[in-house]
Scaffold this active site. Sequence first.
Site, short mmCIF file in Angstrom:
data_model
loop_
_atom_site.label_atom_id
_atom_site.label_comp_id
_atom_site.label_asym_id
_atom_site.label_seq_id
_atom_site.Cartn_x
_atom_site.Cartn_y
_atom_site.Cartn_z
NE ARG A 147 -37.31 28.17 -72.25
CZ ARG A 147 -36.83 27.52 -71.19
NH1 ARG A 147 -37.66 27.00 -70.31
NH2 ARG A 147 -35.54 27.41 -70.99
CB SER A 213 -28.20 30.52 -76.96
OG SER A 213 -28.65 30.28 -75.66
CG ASP A 266 -27.65 27.48 -75.46
OD1 ASP A 266 -26.44 27.67 -75.64
OD2 ASP A 266 -28.41 27.19 -76.40
#
Length: 525
Positions: A147, A213, A266
């Site tokens: 994203r 992450s 994250d």
Amino acid sequence: MSSVLSMTPTELHTFLYGVGLGVAVAAVSSTLLFSLPRAVVSSQSQAPKKSPRKRSALKRGASAAANAVEVAEEANAETVARLRGMFSLPADRLQQIVKQILVDMKKGLEKDGAANIKMLPTHVTRRPSGKEKGTYLALDLGGTNFRVCEIILDGAGGSTMHQSKFVIDEAAKTGDGTALFDFIADCVKAFLGEYHKDQDVEAVKWKLGFTFSFPVDQWTINSGSLLIWTKGFTATNVVGKDVVALLKSAFERKNLNIDVTALVNDTTGTLMSLAYSKPDTYVGVILGTGSNCAYVEKIENVIKYKGPREGVKEMLINMEWGGFDDDMVVIPRNKYDLKLDRESANPGSYTFEQLISGMYLGEIVRLVLVDLVKTGELFSYSAGGSPELRTKYAFETAYMSRIERDYSYQLMETKTILEEHLNIPETTLADRKLVKAICEMVGLRSARLAAAGVAAVVTKINKLGAPGVTVGIDGSLFLLYPHYQNRMRDALREIVGISAENILLEKSQDGSGTGAALIACLAGK
Ligand code: BGC
């Protein structure tokens, strides 16, 4: 991280459709009630010779369809009991797990490599005040999708965001590392081109938080090297390298003028994102494609931290709890867990994550099903199951979610998944009940292990007493998997008793975006 936001439309549809379809199926199931005995009877003649179920059903005669189901269910009762023995985690075992996590946390904070839990200093030394303000870009790599987001922090604990999601295909995950970072830079360029059409995007100096992450040995707030890939990523020439430097080079190749001000996990983002509006948030957890936890530790306990300590009271620690118990001493493993690990991209590594996270739960269920097909305890009217059932990772965790949500009398949603998605020619109600029971066992164990992790962290930071603590949690398991939250809460009660009331498990959505923006903002101050 995988959250509702980061799910592909198909995944989201799968989860949501599961609910809707359950209702629709319940409505039509009465008309289908009588089709099952017919299926059982007519199937008997096709059943494989070896099947114990077939033999017992045949003895009773072809017309005794209902009996056949009962017999099958009796047989299943033994199977279910055996499997429960393999997957259950009673309270005393959970308490032992908590103790061991606490031992590992302490060791991990003392020295690198001293424990399976890495306990990585994040260099984030402040939680947000709620007053942070500004516009930031954030990248989120590590879940199902990649994203790119633009976040506007409003300075009053709120934010707005727009984002674009991009599917990362297997080639990008497992191919050449430079190509992966070029792909990321291309996505950023496409995003800016779309949302900032009127601007000369190459002339603006953007500030960005990079949510990466994976386990990173972080040197500063915006640099650090990848220790090991997880979650099926294996891209070459990235392990051991500074991932921010790789990103910057890719930006340069694409003429993008972007300042990467923070490198973020994250879990850290999840904690920060909730802490922006809820200051009593001290823990951030991801229960999605992968699983992990970050929390706020007193700096004097972070013995191995070599950076400046002056004026620093606390630091967020990225635990990387996925690696807990990799030497397999405290959590009971069964043959399916061991097979999953053996056949994973990094055998022997991140085995706690394998028992908890969405990437693996469906595969554990599939391994059990394949085994039961071999022993004749499952799908005996569809000898061998199906090629799809024998395909690695073909049983998605999202199927488990739909099956656990299937309360129709004949388990029709389960039937659809097994017969239409997995192409098993014919299933009986007893088969479907068994599959549902297996999904429950695997889903329940995941939630209980996650609860053990949370209990350990809250104990470590001395927050079991009043007024308690908020644990921010993101990821598709926590947000969408049926009963997951209640199972975690039940397990917490079993582990810490009444103190569980002081642990608030709260959704913290979009840590990878908002949390990264907050950290980028704080880093710039
Ligand atoms: C990674 C962690 C991450 C977690 C959740 C794990 O595989 O190692 O860094 O926080 O997945 O996305």
